[in-house]
Design a protein around this motif. Structure first.
Motif, short mmCIF file in Angstrom:
data_model
loop_
_atom_site.label_atom_id
_atom_site.label_comp_id
_atom_site.label_asym_id
_atom_site.label_seq_id
_atom_site.Cartn_x
_atom_site.Cartn_y
_atom_site.Cartn_z
N ALA A 119 0.82 -1.21 0.00
CA ALA A 119 0.00 0.00 0.00
C ALA A 119 0.86 1.26 0.00
O ALA A 119 0.52 2.26 -0.63
CB ALA A 119 -0.93 0.00 1.21
N VAL A 120 1.99 1.22 0.69
CA VAL A 120 2.84 2.41 0.81
C VAL A 120 3.85 2.50 -0.32
O VAL A 120 4.10 3.57 -0.88
CB VAL A 120 3.56 2.43 2.18
CG1 VAL A 120 4.56 3.56 2.26
CG2 VAL A 120 2.56 2.52 3.31
N CYS A 121 4.42 1.39 -0.69
CA CYS A 121 5.59 1.39 -1.59
C CYS A 121 5.30 0.80 -2.96
O CYS A 121 6.18 0.22 -3.60
CB CYS A 121 6.73 0.61 -0.92
SG CYS A 121 7.19 1.26 0.69
N SER A 122 4.09 0.94 -3.44
CA SER A 122 3.73 0.31 -4.71
C SER A 122 4.29 1.04 -5.93
O SER A 122 4.56 0.43 -6.95
CB SER A 122 2.22 0.17 -4.82
OG SER A 122 1.62 1.46 -4.75
N SER A 123 4.51 2.33 -5.84
CA SER A 123 5.02 3.07 -7.01
C SER A 123 6.54 2.95 -7.10
O SER A 123 7.23 2.70 -6.11
CB SER A 123 4.61 4.54 -6.93
OG SER A 123 5.36 5.21 -5.95
N GLU A 124 7.06 3.13 -8.31
CA GLU A 124 8.51 3.05 -8.51
C GLU A 124 9.24 4.15 -7.75
O GLU A 124 10.32 3.94 -7.22
CB GLU A 124 8.85 3.13 -10.01
CG GLU A 124 8.62 1.84 -10.75
CD GLU A 124 9.44 0.68 -10.20
OE1 GLU A 124 10.64 0.86 -9.92
OE2 GLU A 124 8.86 -0.40 -10.02
N ASP A 125 8.65 5.34 -7.72
CA ASP A 125 9.28 6.44 -6.98
C ASP A 125 9.38 6.12 -5.50
O ASP A 125 10.39 6.41 -4.85
CB ASP A 125 8.50 7.75 -7.17
CG ASP A 125 8.65 8.31 -8.57
OD1 ASP A 125 9.62 7.94 -9.26
OD2 ASP A 125 7.78 9.12 -8.98
N ALA A 126 8.30 5.54 -4.95
CA ALA A 126 8.30 5.21 -3.52
C ALA A 126 9.32 4.12 -3.21
O ALA A 126 9.95 4.13 -2.14
CB ALA A 126 6.92 4.78 -3.08
N LYS A 127 9.51 3.18 -4.12
CA LYS A 127 10.46 2.10 -3.87
C LYS A 127 11.89 2.61 -3.76
O LYS A 127 12.72 1.98 -3.12
CB LYS A 127 10.38 1.05 -4.99
CG LYS A 127 9.12 0.20 -4.92
CD LYS A 127 9.08 -0.81 -6.03
CE LYS A 127 7.77 -1.58 -5.97
NZ LYS A 127 7.62 -2.51 -7.07
N GLN A 128 12.18 3.76 -4.33
CA GLN A 128 13.52 4.34 -4.30
C GLN A 128 13.80 5.13 -3.02
O GLN A 128 14.89 5.62 -2.82
CB GLN A 128 13.74 5.25 -5.52
CG GLN A 128 13.51 4.58 -6.85
CD GLN A 128 14.45 3.41 -7.07
OE1 GLN A 128 15.62 3.48 -6.71
NE2 GLN A 128 13.96 2.35 -7.66
N THR A 129 12.80 5.28 -2.18
CA THR A 129 12.93 6.11 -0.98
C THR A 129 13.59 5.36 0.15
O THR A 129 13.66 4.12 0.16
CB THR A 129 11.56 6.62 -0.52
OG1 THR A 129 10.77 5.49 -0.13
CG2 THR A 129 10.86 7.44 -1.59
N ILE A 130 14.04 6.11 1.13
CA ILE A 130 14.61 5.53 2.34
C ILE A 130 13.53 4.78 3.11
O ILE A 130 13.77 3.71 3.65
CB ILE A 130 15.23 6.63 3.23
CG1 ILE A 130 16.46 7.21 2.54
CG2 ILE A 130 15.57 6.11 4.61
CD1 ILE A 130 17.03 8.42 3.23
N THR A 131 12.34 5.33 3.11
CA THR A 131 11.23 4.72 3.84
C THR A 131 10.92 3.31 3.33
O THR A 131 10.64 2.42 4.12
CB THR A 131 9.96 5.60 3.72
OG1 THR A 131 10.26 6.90 4.25
CG2 THR A 131 8.79 5.01 4.46
N CYS A 132 10.98 3.12 2.03
CA CYS A 132 10.63 1.83 1.44
C CYS A 132 11.82 0.92 1.18
O CYS A 132 11.64 -0.20 0.69
CB CYS A 132 9.85 2.04 0.14
SG CYS A 132 8.25 2.81 0.41
N SER A 133 13.01 1.39 1.45
CA SER A 133 14.18 0.54 1.19
C SER A 133 14.23 -0.58 2.21
O SER A 133 13.89 -0.41 3.38
CB SER A 133 15.46 1.37 1.22
OG SER A 133 15.68 1.89 2.50
N LEU A 134 14.63 -1.73 1.74
CA LEU A 134 14.67 -2.91 2.61
C LEU A 134 15.90 -2.92 3.51
O LEU A 134 15.87 -3.51 4.58
CB LEU A 134 14.62 -4.18 1.76
CG LEU A 134 13.34 -4.33 0.92
CD1 LEU A 134 13.45 -5.54 0.01
CD2 LEU A 134 12.12 -4.43 1.80
#
Length: 182
Positions: free
Chosen positions: A166-181
């Protein structure tokens, strides 16, 4: 027989509700972190622009000092020529040109020094602004990382497939610190 099944059903519904509520909290947490991260990125961009402006001001100040030095050297050479003119032909066109250039250099030196004082004042203000802004940004960034990257809530967000999607579904969001694994 019906009562135990009913109890198990109620417990399962309760656990599902708690799980959904926890998932909603994680989604809200993740989205709030993405907003904070975006604001920090914008602040970083402004900080970079301020840094470039400070560097430009420094270069201008250094250029002014170089100009004064160059003017002083030329003025010293002209003083020798003025002395020679006074001994030979003080009223010649050549001597008038030398005196005119000498006076012009005096004006340029004086003007450059005044400009340098003003630039130094502005330069100091720019440095102070930049240092304060950089310190504030670093403090906010560290707080962001502690909350949105190095926290139990972040770990729970990464571990929850529904919340992460829900939070990290977009490509831009996946590149963020918040969504990084990692």
């Amino acid at each position: 027989m019906c009562r135990p099944v009913l109890r198990v059903g109620i417990v399962l519904i309760g656990l599902t509700t708690i799980s959904l509520a926890h998932s909603s909290d994680l989604i809200a947490f993740g989205k709030a972190c993405l907003v904070k991260e975006e604001r920090l990125n914008q602040a970083k961009d402004r900080l970079d622009a301020l840094s470039l402006n400070t560097q430009r001001t420094q270069r201008q100040s250094n250029q002014t000092l170089n100009d004064v030095s160059r003017y002083e050297e030329e003025k010293t050479e002209l003083e020798i020529a003025i002395t020679e003119c006074a001994e030979t032909l003080p009223n010649s066109a050549y001597c008038h040109q030398i005196r005119h250039r000498y006076n012009e250099l005096n004006y340029l030196i004086q003007r450059a020094r005044v400009d340098s004082i003003e630039e130094n004042r502005e330069d100091n203000d720019a440095f102070i602004d930049f240092d304060l802004t950089r310190a504030d940004f670093n403090q906010q960034y560290e707080a962001f990382v502690a909350y949105c990257r190095n926290s139990d809530a972040h770990y729970a967000l990464i571990q929850s497939p529904a919340a992460y999607a829900a939070v990290c579904s977009s490509e831009d969001a996946k590149q963020t610190i918040t969504c990084s694994l990692f």
